[in-house]
Write a protein that holds these residues in place. Structure first.
Motif, PDB file in Angstrom:
ATOM      1  N   VAL A 102      -1.933  -5.564 -12.848  1.00  9.32           N
ATOM      2  CA  VAL A 102      -3.317  -5.322 -12.454  1.00  9.32           C
ATOM      3  C   VAL A 102      -3.610  -5.923 -11.081  1.00  9.32           C
ATOM      4  O   VAL A 102      -4.181  -5.261 -10.202  1.00  9.32           O
ATOM      5  CB  VAL A 102      -4.294  -5.888 -13.501  1.00  9.32           C
ATOM      6  N   SER A 103      -3.214  -7.186 -10.878  1.00  7.24           N
ATOM      7  CA  SER A 103      -3.500  -7.874  -9.607  1.00  7.24           C
ATOM      8  C   SER A 103      -2.833  -7.166  -8.436  1.00  7.24           C
ATOM      9  O   SER A 103      -3.453  -6.943  -7.386  1.00  7.24           O
ATOM     10  CB  SER A 103      -3.025  -9.327  -9.679  1.00  7.24           C
ATOM     11  N   ALA A 104      -1.569  -6.795  -8.600  1.00  4.96           N
ATOM     12  CA  ALA A 104      -0.834  -6.131  -7.514  1.00  4.96           C
ATOM     13  C   ALA A 104      -1.392  -4.736  -7.253  1.00  4.96           C
ATOM     14  O   ALA A 104      -1.518  -4.315  -6.092  1.00  4.96           O
ATOM     15  CB  ALA A 104       0.646  -6.062  -7.857  1.00  4.96           C
ATOM     16  N   SER A 105      -1.741  -4.014  -8.321  1.00  5.66           N
ATOM     17  CA  SER A 105      -2.306  -2.673  -8.144  1.00  5.66           C
ATOM     18  C   SER A 105      -3.589  -2.731  -7.328  1.00  5.66           C
ATOM     19  O   SER A 105      -3.830  -1.888  -6.452  1.00  5.66           O
ATOM     20  CB  SER A 105      -2.578  -2.030  -9.509  1.00  5.66           C
ATOM     21  N   LEU A 106      -4.421  -3.727  -7.617  1.00  4.28           N
ATOM     22  CA  LEU A 106      -5.680  -3.883  -6.890  1.00  4.28           C
ATOM     23  C   LEU A 106      -5.418  -4.274  -5.439  1.00  4.28           C
ATOM     24  O   LEU A 106      -6.009  -3.717  -4.508  1.00  4.28           O
ATOM     25  CB  LEU A 106      -6.547  -4.940  -7.572  1.00  4.28           C
ATOM     26  N   LEU A 107      -4.526  -5.244  -5.232  1.00  2.00           N
ATOM     27  CA  LEU A 107      -4.240  -5.709  -3.881  1.00  2.00           C
ATOM     28  C   LEU A 107      -3.698  -4.587  -3.005  1.00  2.00           C
ATOM     29  O   LEU A 107      -4.132  -4.393  -1.870  1.00  2.00           O
ATOM     30  CB  LEU A 107      -3.228  -6.860  -3.925  1.00  2.00           C
ATOM     31  N   PHE A 108      -2.755  -3.824  -3.539  1.00  2.00           N
ATOM     32  CA  PHE A 108      -2.106  -2.780  -2.759  1.00  2.00           C
ATOM     33  C   PHE A 108      -2.945  -1.515  -2.622  1.00  2.00           C
ATOM     34  O   PHE A 108      -2.703  -0.708  -1.731  1.00  2.00           O
ATOM     35  CB  PHE A 108      -0.751  -2.407  -3.392  1.00  2.00           C
ATOM     36  N   GLY A 109      -3.958  -1.346  -3.500  1.00  2.00           N
ATOM     37  CA  GLY A 109      -4.659  -0.075  -3.532  1.00  2.00           C
ATOM     38  C   GLY A 109      -6.071  -0.041  -2.998  1.00  2.00           C
ATOM     39  O   GLY A 109      -6.511   1.001  -2.518  1.00  2.00           O
ATOM     40  N   VAL A 110      -6.818  -1.160  -3.077  1.00  2.00           N
ATOM     41  CA  VAL A 110      -8.251  -1.060  -2.764  1.00  2.00           C
ATOM     42  C   VAL A 110      -8.590  -1.319  -1.296  1.00  2.00           C
ATOM     43  O   VAL A 110      -9.731  -1.202  -0.904  1.00  2.00           O
ATOM     44  CB  VAL A 110      -9.091  -2.026  -3.643  1.00  2.00           C
ATOM     45  N   GLY A 111      -7.629  -1.662  -0.503  1.00  2.00           N
ATOM     46  CA  GLY A 111      -7.911  -1.990   0.898  1.00  2.00           C
ATOM     47  C   GLY A 111      -8.155  -0.780   1.768  1.00  2.00           C
ATOM     48  O   GLY A 111      -7.856   0.368   1.410  1.00  2.00           O
ATOM     49  N   ALA A 112      -8.705  -1.044   2.939  1.00  2.00           N
ATOM     50  CA  ALA A 112      -9.002   0.029   3.890  1.00  2.00           C
ATOM     51  C   ALA A 112      -7.738   0.752   4.335  1.00  2.00           C
ATOM     52  O   ALA A 112      -7.752   1.974   4.561  1.00  2.00           O
ATOM     53  CB  ALA A 112      -9.725  -0.555   5.102  1.00  2.00           C
ATOM     54  N   MET A 113      -6.628   0.019   4.465  1.00  4.61           N
ATOM     55  CA  MET A 113      -5.387   0.628   4.960  1.00  4.61           C
ATOM     56  C   MET A 113      -4.882   1.703   3.999  1.00  4.61           C
ATOM     57  O   MET A 113      -4.319   2.713   4.433  1.00  4.61           O
ATOM     58  CB  MET A 113      -4.317  -0.444   5.179  1.00  4.61           C
ATOM     59  N   ILE A 115      -6.682   3.682   2.078  1.00  7.41           N
ATOM     60  CA  ILE A 115      -7.520   4.880   2.183  1.00  7.41           C
ATOM     61  C   ILE A 115      -7.327   5.574   3.527  1.00  7.41           C
ATOM     62  O   ILE A 115      -6.996   6.758   3.594  1.00  7.41           O
ATOM     63  CB  ILE A 115      -9.002   4.516   1.992  1.00  7.41           C
ATOM     64  N   VAL A 116      -7.528   4.818   4.599  1.00  4.10           N
ATOM     65  CA  VAL A 116      -7.429   5.409   5.947  1.00  4.10           C
ATOM     66  C   VAL A 116      -6.013   5.873   6.226  1.00  4.10           C
ATOM     67  O   VAL A 116      -5.787   6.942   6.804  1.00  4.10           O
ATOM     68  CB  VAL A 116      -7.888   4.384   7.014  1.00  4.10           C
ATOM     69  N   GLY A 117      -5.026   5.064   5.818  1.00  2.00           N
ATOM     70  CA  GLY A 117      -3.628   5.430   6.042  1.00  2.00           C
ATOM     71  C   GLY A 117      -3.259   6.708   5.324  1.00  2.00           C
ATOM     72  O   GLY A 117      -2.572   7.573   5.889  1.00  2.00           O
ATOM     73  N   SER A 118      -3.706   6.855   4.081  1.00  6.28           N
ATOM     74  CA  SER A 118      -3.399   8.067   3.306  1.00  6.28           C
ATOM     75  C   SER A 118      -4.090   9.290   3.910  1.00  6.28           C
ATOM     76  O   SER A 118      -3.511  10.385   3.944  1.00  6.28           O
ATOM     77  CB  SER A 118      -3.840   7.875   1.856  1.00  6.28           C
ATOM     78  N   LEU A 119      -5.326   9.107   4.386  1.00  2.00           N
ATOM     79  CA  LEU A 119      -6.042  10.222   5.031  1.00  2.00           C
ATOM     80  C   LEU A 119      -5.340  10.648   6.318  1.00  2.00           C
ATOM     81  O   LEU A 119      -5.164  11.847   6.567  1.00  2.00           O
ATOM     82  CB  LEU A 119      -7.486   9.811   5.318  1.00  2.00           C
ATOM     83  N   ASN A 120      -4.945   9.681   7.136  1.00  6.74           N
ATOM     84  CA  ASN A 120      -4.238   9.998   8.378  1.00  6.74           C
ATOM     85  C   ASN A 120      -2.912  10.689   8.097  1.00  6.74           C
ATOM     86  O   ASN A 120      -2.495  11.601   8.818  1.00  6.74           O
ATOM     87  CB  ASN A 120      -3.990   8.728   9.195  1.00  6.74           C
ATOM     88  N   SER A 121      -2.255  10.244   7.044  1.00 11.22           N
ATOM     89  CA  SER A 121      -0.975  10.832   6.673  1.00 11.22           C
ATOM     90  C   SER A 121      -1.143  12.293   6.273  1.00 11.22           C
ATOM     91  O   SER A 121      -0.349  13.157   6.664  1.00 11.22           O
ATOM     92  CB  SER A 121      -0.355  10.028   5.515  1.00 11.22           C
ATOM     93  N   GLY A 122      -2.183  12.578   5.491  1.00  8.23           N
ATOM     94  CA  GLY A 122      -2.406  13.939   5.027  1.00  8.23           C
ATOM     95  C   GLY A 122      -3.003  14.862   6.070  1.00  8.23           C
ATOM     96  O   GLY A 122      -2.619  16.028   6.176  1.00  8.23           O
ATOM     97  N   LEU A 123      -3.936  14.331   6.871  1.00 13.50           N
ATOM     98  CA  LEU A 123      -4.654  15.169   7.838  1.00 13.50           C
ATOM     99  C   LEU A 123      -3.880  15.388   9.129  1.00 13.50           C
ATOM    100  O   LEU A 123      -3.900  16.477   9.699  1.00 13.50           O
ATOM    101  CB  LEU A 123      -6.014  14.542   8.160  1.00 13.50           C
ATOM    102  N   HIS A 124      -3.215  14.334   9.600  1.00 16.70           N
ATOM    103  CA  HIS A 124      -2.593  14.397  10.925  1.00 16.70           C
ATOM    104  C   HIS A 124      -1.084  14.171  10.911  1.00 16.70           C
ATOM    105  O   HIS A 124      -0.441  14.244  11.968  1.00 16.70           O
ATOM    106  CB  HIS A 124      -3.235  13.346  11.849  1.00 16.70           C
ATOM    107  N   GLY A 125      -0.507  13.898   9.745  1.00 17.53           N
ATOM    108  CA  GLY A 125       0.924  13.604   9.683  1.00 17.53           C
ATOM    109  C   GLY A 125       1.275  12.297  10.364  1.00 17.53           C
ATOM    110  O   GLY A 125       2.426  12.066  10.728  1.00 17.53           O
ATOM    111  N   ASP A 126       0.274  11.428  10.523  1.00 15.21           N
ATOM    112  CA  ASP A 126       0.460  10.131  11.174  1.00 15.21           C
ATOM    113  C   ASP A 126       0.625   9.056  10.091  1.00 15.21           C
ATOM    114  O   ASP A 126      -0.328   8.724   9.384  1.00 15.21           O
ATOM    115  CB  ASP A 126      -0.745   9.818  12.057  1.00 15.21           C
ATOM    116  N   HIS A 127       1.832   8.517   9.977  1.00 18.38           N
ATOM    117  CA  HIS A 127       2.134   7.549   8.922  1.00 18.38           C
ATOM    118  C   HIS A 127       2.117   6.107   9.424  1.00 18.38           C
ATOM    119  O   HIS A 127       2.534   5.202   8.696  1.00 18.38           O
ATOM    120  CB  HIS A 127       3.505   7.849   8.318  1.00 18.38           C
ATOM    121  N   THR A 128       1.629   5.889  10.639  1.00 15.55           N
ATOM    122  CA  THR A 128       1.700   4.562  11.255  1.00 15.55           C
ATOM    123  C   THR A 128       1.019   3.493  10.399  1.00 15.55           C
ATOM    124  O   THR A 128       1.576   2.419  10.159  1.00 15.55           O
ATOM    125  CB  THR A 128       1.048   4.581  12.655  1.00 15.55           C
TER     126      THR A 128
END
Length: 244
Positions: A102-113, A115-128
């Motif tokens: 639970v703790s790791a899932s929350l730490l790795f999942g709820v941050g801005a990176m 959300i924004v990283g996944s959106l950039n990856s899907g929209l622009h193919g930018d995985h940075t």
């Protein structure tokens, strides 16, 4: 999905290293490491939320999100799922599996990176952003797994499903997501991360998972508040003025 897959394997490899190192780390050192990581998580949360421009969006999203999260009781369901997995793959974990999961899932999942990283990856193919996040998660998973065990490793599957879903659906939600909305979501996520850090330090017993819905609520809250302040209130004022 490339960035998400890299993130997935980074957590797995980091967790395996942490499990290997676990045998050489005393409980005293492990406790101190967890507290140190908790402080770092709070700092990351503060840093991510420091750019808040409209506190009303944050407050409304957190209030409604907390209500929905408590109603669904996400924390309880996530914990039960962790205990179920523990009963299948780690019967001798004595409850630490669910805590780490639970703790790791929350730490790795709820941050801005995430959300924004996944959106950039899907929209622009930018995985940075996701590549950078993968490095951070790799380091965190070593420390988490060395303290909380194999449950941290299984959190990688939650991240795969969570970030992968955002990436795959990004093209569908793109028309409704402006830069401002993405910033709002990142800020709410950062505040949730602060809650996770406080719980790791045992300062608070916040049910962090029950705040997860708040992260996505700015999508509805911002346009609703905009309509109320820019359209509805002026019309009401105009109506009252004409009536008087």
């Amino acid at each position: 999905m490339t960035g998400t897959w890299v993130n997935f394997f980074a957590i797995i490899i980091g967790s395996l290293l942490g499990l290997y190192l676990h045998h050489g780390i005393s409980d005293k050192i492990s406790t101190t490491l967890m507290k140190g990581l908790g402080l770092c998580i709070i700092l990351l949360g503060v840093q991510g939320s420091i750019g808040v421009q409209d506190p009303l969006i944050l407050i409304a999203s957190m209030a409604i999100g907390a209500y929905l999260g408590e109603w669904i009781d996400i924390e309880d369901k996530l914990g039960r799922f962790g205990l179920w997995v523990e009963s299948k793959v780690a019967k001798n974990a004595k409850g630490t599996f669910a805590t780490g999961f639970v703790s790791a899932s929350l730490l790795f999942g709820v941050g801005a990176m995430a959300i924004v990283g996944s959106l950039n990856s899907g929209l622009h193919g930018d995985h940075t952003i996701l590549y950078t996040k993968s490095l951070l998660d790799f380091i965190a998973s070593i420390i988490f797994a060395s303290s909380l065990g194999i449950g941290v490793l299984f959190s990688s599957f939650v991240i795969l499903a969570y970030q992968g879903s955002i990436t795959l659906m990004s093209s569908l939600v793109a028309p409704w997501l402006s830069e401002v909305l993405i910033l709002d979501m990142g800020i709410v996520g950062s505040v949730v991360i602060i809650g996770l850090g406080l719980r790791m330090l045992k300062i608070s017993d916040i049910k962090v998972a029950n705040l997860i819905p708040a992260i996505f609520l700015p999508i509805l809250v911002r346009p609703t508040l905009f309509y109320i302040t820019e359209t509805l209130i002026p019309r009401v004022v105009e109506f009252i003025a004409n009536f008087i």
